[in-house]
Design a protein around this motif. Sequence first.
Motif, PDB file in Angstrom:
ATOM      1  N   ILE A  59      -2.641  22.108  57.241  1.00 32.41           N
ATOM      2  CA  ILE A  59      -3.151  23.465  57.011  1.00 32.41           C
ATOM      3  C   ILE A  59      -3.187  23.780  55.515  1.00 32.41           C
ATOM      4  O   ILE A  59      -4.072  24.504  55.038  1.00 32.41           O
ATOM      5  N   ILE A  60      -2.237  23.239  54.739  1.00 32.63           N
ATOM      6  CA  ILE A  60      -2.284  23.414  53.280  1.00 32.63           C
ATOM      7  C   ILE A  60      -3.532  22.739  52.717  1.00 32.63           C
ATOM      8  O   ILE A  60      -4.243  23.310  51.886  1.00 32.63           O
ATOM      9  N   SER A  61      -3.815  21.526  53.191  1.00 33.47           N
ATOM     10  CA  SER A  61      -5.003  20.810  52.734  1.00 33.47           C
ATOM     11  C   SER A  61      -6.276  21.560  53.099  1.00 33.47           C
ATOM     12  O   SER A  61      -7.215  21.638  52.296  1.00 33.47           O
ATOM     13  N   SER A  62      -6.312  22.126  54.325  1.00 36.09           N
ATOM     14  CA  SER A  62      -7.502  22.869  54.762  1.00 36.09           C
ATOM     15  C   SER A  62      -7.772  24.063  53.847  1.00 36.09           C
ATOM     16  O   SER A  62      -8.919  24.319  53.462  1.00 36.09           O
ATOM     17  N   HIS A  63      -6.718  24.801  53.483  1.00 35.27           N
ATOM     18  CA  HIS A  63      -6.908  25.938  52.566  1.00 35.27           C
ATOM     19  C   HIS A  63      -7.308  25.454  51.174  1.00 35.27           C
ATOM     20  O   HIS A  63      -8.079  26.123  50.481  1.00 35.27           O
ATOM     21  N   GLY A  64      -6.788  24.294  50.790  1.00 34.49           N
ATOM     22  CA  GLY A  64      -7.125  23.759  49.472  1.00 34.49           C
ATOM     23  C   GLY A  64      -8.597  23.450  49.327  1.00 34.49           C
ATOM     24  O   GLY A  64      -9.230  23.825  48.336  1.00 34.49           O
ATOM     25  N   ILE A  65      -9.186  22.772  50.333  1.00 32.19           N
ATOM     26  CA  ILE A  65     -10.604  22.402  50.211  1.00 32.19           C
ATOM     27  C   ILE A  65     -11.520  23.612  50.361  1.00 32.19           C
ATOM     28  O   ILE A  65     -12.702  23.534  50.008  1.00 32.19           O
ATOM     29  N   HIS A  66     -10.983  24.719  50.858  1.00 32.38           N
ATOM     30  CA  HIS A  66     -11.770  25.959  50.914  1.00 32.38           C
ATOM     31  C   HIS A  66     -11.587  26.799  49.643  1.00 32.38           C
ATOM     32  O   HIS A  66     -12.158  27.887  49.541  1.00 32.38           O
ATOM     33  N   GLY A  67     -10.767  26.294  48.717  1.00 32.45           N
ATOM     34  CA  GLY A  67     -10.565  27.005  47.458  1.00 32.45           C
ATOM     35  C   GLY A  67      -9.567  28.141  47.545  1.00 32.45           C
ATOM     36  O   GLY A  67      -9.510  28.991  46.651  1.00 32.45           O
ATOM     37  N   HIS A  68      -8.739  28.169  48.610  1.00 32.21           N
ATOM     38  CA  HIS A  68      -7.751  29.232  48.784  1.00 32.21           C
ATOM     39  C   HIS A  68      -6.381  28.742  48.309  1.00 32.21           C
ATOM     40  O   HIS A  68      -5.456  28.551  49.109  1.00 32.21           O
ATOM     41  N   GLY A  69      -6.271  28.527  47.006  1.00 34.54           N
ATOM     42  CA  GLY A  69      -5.027  27.993  46.454  1.00 34.54           C
ATOM     43  C   GLY A  69      -3.849  28.923  46.654  1.00 34.54           C
ATOM     44  O   GLY A  69      -2.724  28.478  46.957  1.00 34.54           O
ATOM     45  N   ASP A  70      -4.075  30.248  46.486  1.00 36.90           N
ATOM     46  CA  ASP A  70      -2.978  31.214  46.660  1.00 36.90           C
ATOM     47  C   ASP A  70      -2.426  31.171  48.083  1.00 36.90           C
ATOM     48  O   ASP A  70      -1.208  31.247  48.290  1.00 36.90           O
ATOM     49  N   LYS A  71      -3.324  31.067  49.061  1.00 36.52           N
ATOM     50  CA  LYS A  71      -2.890  31.001  50.460  1.00 36.52           C
ATOM     51  C   LYS A  71      -2.110  29.714  50.721  1.00 36.52           C
ATOM     52  O   LYS A  71      -1.118  29.714  51.460  1.00 36.52           O
ATOM     53  N   ALA A  72      -2.537  28.601  50.095  1.00 35.72           N
ATOM     54  CA  ALA A  72      -1.821  27.331  50.249  1.00 35.72           C
ATOM     55  C   ALA A  72      -0.395  27.453  49.722  1.00 35.72           C
ATOM     56  O   ALA A  72       0.559  26.946  50.344  1.00 35.72           O
ATOM     57  N   LEU A  73      -0.219  28.137  48.581  1.00 33.38           N
ATOM     58  CA  LEU A  73       1.123  28.343  48.027  1.00 33.38           C
ATOM     59  C   LEU A  73       1.961  29.220  48.940  1.00 33.38           C
ATOM     60  O   LEU A  73       3.168  28.993  49.113  1.00 33.38           O
ATOM     61  N   GLU A  74       1.331  30.212  49.554  1.00 32.18           N
ATOM     62  CA  GLU A  74       2.049  31.095  50.481  1.00 32.18           C
ATOM     63  C   GLU A  74       2.526  30.320  51.712  1.00 32.18           C
ATOM     64  O   GLU A  74       3.647  30.519  52.191  1.00 32.18           O
ATOM     65  N   ILE A  75       1.676  29.413  52.199  1.00 31.90           N
ATOM     66  CA  ILE A  75       2.055  28.599  53.363  1.00 31.90           C
ATOM     67  C   ILE A  75       3.233  27.700  53.013  1.00 31.90           C
ATOM     68  O   ILE A  75       4.145  27.496  53.831  1.00 31.90           O
ATOM     69  N   LEU A  76       3.250  27.161  51.798  1.00 30.73           N
ATOM     70  CA  LEU A  76       4.383  26.332  51.374  1.00 30.73           C
ATOM     71  C   LEU A  76       5.681  27.139  51.412  1.00 30.73           C
ATOM     72  O   LEU A  76       6.723  26.645  51.870  1.00 30.73           O
ATOM     73  N   LYS A  77       5.620  28.376  50.950  1.00 37.16           N
ATOM     74  CA  LYS A  77       6.824  29.219  50.973  1.00 37.16           C
ATOM     75  C   LYS A  77       7.298  29.451  52.406  1.00 37.16           C
ATOM     76  O   LYS A  77       8.501  29.423  52.695  1.00 37.16           O
ATOM     77  N   ASN A  78       6.358  29.682  53.333  1.00 38.74           N
ATOM     78  CA  ASN A  78       6.728  29.852  54.748  1.00 38.74           C
ATOM     79  C   ASN A  78       7.338  28.572  55.311  1.00 38.74           C
ATOM     80  O   ASN A  78       8.262  28.613  56.126  1.00 38.74           O
ATOM     81  N   MET A  79       6.823  27.456  54.850  1.00 36.37           N
ATOM     82  CA  MET A  79       7.345  26.145  55.283  1.00 36.37           C
ATOM     83  C   MET A  79       8.813  26.014  54.879  1.00 36.37           C
ATOM     84  O   MET A  79       9.659  25.550  55.661  1.00 36.37           O
ATOM     85  N   LEU A  80       9.127  26.426  53.658  1.00 31.92           N
ATOM     86  CA  LEU A  80      10.506  26.342  53.180  1.00 31.92           C
ATOM     87  C   LEU A  80      11.403  27.329  53.912  1.00 31.92           C
ATOM     88  O   LEU A  80      12.573  27.032  54.195  1.00 31.92           O
ATOM     89  N   VAL A  81      10.876  28.511  54.248  1.00 35.93           N
ATOM     90  CA  VAL A  81      11.645  29.511  55.004  1.00 35.93           C
ATOM     91  C   VAL A  81      12.023  28.948  56.379  1.00 35.93           C
ATOM     92  O   VAL A  81      13.126  29.170  56.872  1.00 35.93           O
TER      93      VAL A  81
END
Length: 825
Positions: free
Chosen positions: A525-547
């Motif tokens: 899902i991080i990769s999917s947001h990345g190729i759509h140009g949604h870098g901020d959303k990808a970073l947010e997903i990483l934070k949820n992953m760590l939570v």
Amino acid sequence: MHYASVFRLVPACKILQFSKFLPSVRAHCSFFSALTNTLEFPSDGFENENKKIDFDFLFLSCTKVHLAKSLHSLLVVSGRVENIFLSAKLVNLYAYLGDVSFSRRSFDQIPKKDIYTWNSMVSAYVRSGRFREAVGCFYHLMLTSDLQPDFYTFPPVLKACGNLVDGKKIHCWVLKLGFEWDVFVAASLIHMYSRFGFVNIARKLFNDMPIRDKGSWNAMISGCCQNGNAAEALDVLTEMRLEGENMDPVTVSSLLTVCAQSNDLLSGILIHLYCIKHGLEFDVFVSNALINMYAKFCLLDHARKVFDHMKIRDLVSWNSIIAAYEQNDDPVTAFGFYKKMKQIGILPDSLTLLSLASIIAELADGQKSRSVHGFILRRGWLMEDVVVGNAVVDMYAKLGVIDSARTVFEGLPVRDVISWNTLITGYAQNGLASEAVEVYDMMKEFKEIVPNQGTWVSILPAYSHLGALQQGMRIHGQVIKNCLYRDVFVGTCLIDMYGKCGRLDDAMSLFYEVPRKSSVPWNAIISSHGIHGHGDKALEILKNMLVEEVKPDHVTFVSLLSACSHSGLVDEGKHYFHAMQKEYGIKPSLKHYGCMVDLFGRAGHLETAYNFIKNMPVQSDASIWGALLGACRIHGNVELGKFASESLFEVESENVGYYVLLSNIYANFGKWEGVDEVRSLARDRGLRKTPGWSSIEFNSKVEVFYTGNQTHPKCNEIYAELRVLTAKMKSLGYIPDYTFVLQDVEEDEKEHILTSHSERLAIAFGIISTPPKTPIRIFKNLRVCGDCHNATKYISKITEREIIVRDANRFHHFKDGTCSCGDYW
């Protein structure tokens, strides 16, 4: 003793019969030299009438089938073949030597069979792996004989049961004859029910046993283990210990397997300590199980120590240590163990070759792959074992020799679902998505081949690559029907498919439905947001992953850094590149370094990117210089681009894409001499430019357009629509950018070339083929042309449509005259 001595032992009436076996006896006179005074022949006046033959010794001396046949001949001519005890021994002897057909012939020649003889024949079939014949022999005993089975009859026939129906029938006979509490029969029933997944019935039988021996405890523990029930296996172990029964090598081996399956390292270590305390650590079966367990936990040092301390190693030991390193991505060490095994004279078996084929693929050694294939052919394993055949197909596919993989696949006498999955995966991983889909369609014609989890995981990436959303959705429907949509691997492939087909909302919905205990779905899902140009959303997903306490891995950071690169998040990318190393202990690979070069390069920090490459602790490969060259093309730095290309051609001179990039840099600045020079260099090396194409899915069919294509049935309508669109675009201020025409031609010709780019042909087809104002999804194998990117913004405004274009790098969502990338791509 001379063979004539044996001849003198034979009664006169048998001489003629015996004479035809004389050559065999002559050849093996040493075999018949062991004559003692144990068994006496009938007296017939010969001088050696009191001579006796030790048949027990002769049976023990038979190590080859031809020796057994000689002994059989002696039994026939001496009249001893009618002895039930000797005939039963003959049945067993042939079975041990691997010739069960002669076992059956010997059995059929016995005129009056007892239950021991029947048991011998059933066991002979089981020992030879002919389970159906073993069950048939048992039924024949029950239907045609007045004999009753005994407690030696049931264990082998229960082992031979191929289905639960037969197992239950035999269980009924056990109950009828009163053998249910015999410890051997009960243990066999436990094994049988466990094998078919009925652990609850096995547990009830076990609990009702009045007396249990170690075999019974092992049967119950093994049954729990083979059904993946680790907790219950450990509960049975606790009961066993409370009753004062110690573990033996069989118990330990079963428990170590389930510890690996259930990810329970602590229990595995405690069992290892028990083995050391009770002197079991040097048992070859225990050591092999320890190697396999530590390998599953990636603890190769521990596995190596166990192997090094083994006093005796069998072939399984070597296979285990080779597989341990192969499965943990250390093919060099694995191959080293294989060479040591060969040096000490241990011959490989089919399991060794399975690991070796994977090792050769990881080492990318084409020459050795042919040697492995040849060895397998000489042994005949390709024709006999479909698993070995599948491994060879997989080896060639991973080496990129997909034609050889297809040839081996087509030569397999039997193909199972794994054979098809392997070939589909091979095509998909080699960028041949259309061929993968073709093989999948062929597979569906074979009704006996039932698709499984591996099939969906194989075909979904191919649909993702082609952008075949409708076909991917059909797979989703089948996955739901088969209750596999929550499987983490299938679910992750579906997330990836929806993400790469432009349906990011659907990808997110599915992400929340699949198990998220591992990093796999998070990475997708991080990769999917990345190729759509949604870098901020990808970073947010990483934070949820760590939570959620899911530990990121090296793939997570490749996806994250790529997302930062596509969104221009330079500072964030730098932060996570350092955090990856300091906080998570992940050593950067070339992929991570390549993402950082791309991050700096896209943002226009070309000097920073170049300095980053110079200070890298690892040798740069083509991906690193390729990222810098791509950045030079975007920002028009001819000098640095030329330097990057020279470095690039040193490490990978056969990739035509890099020549095209450099040629494009020269063309953008009108340096046609440089263009000609680069193109001549590519031609001299026999390289051809990959043709650009764009595709659109319509009515469940993928329509593919090449630049300048004029063969499509709707060609005239497509070009007419493009002429109308171009006129409207110009009225809104569109000016063609001729720097994206890479040929030195007149301006009117340049405009025609731009108009006939593959992405515009696909968009025009979509406009004339679909209802007004509906979205259009386009997929391009190369990077979108800058002028086409600008033109598509105008087209989205004119037609009031959302146009979604996925190129080789990322997604572009065009709507109301703007693009989601913000022109940062």
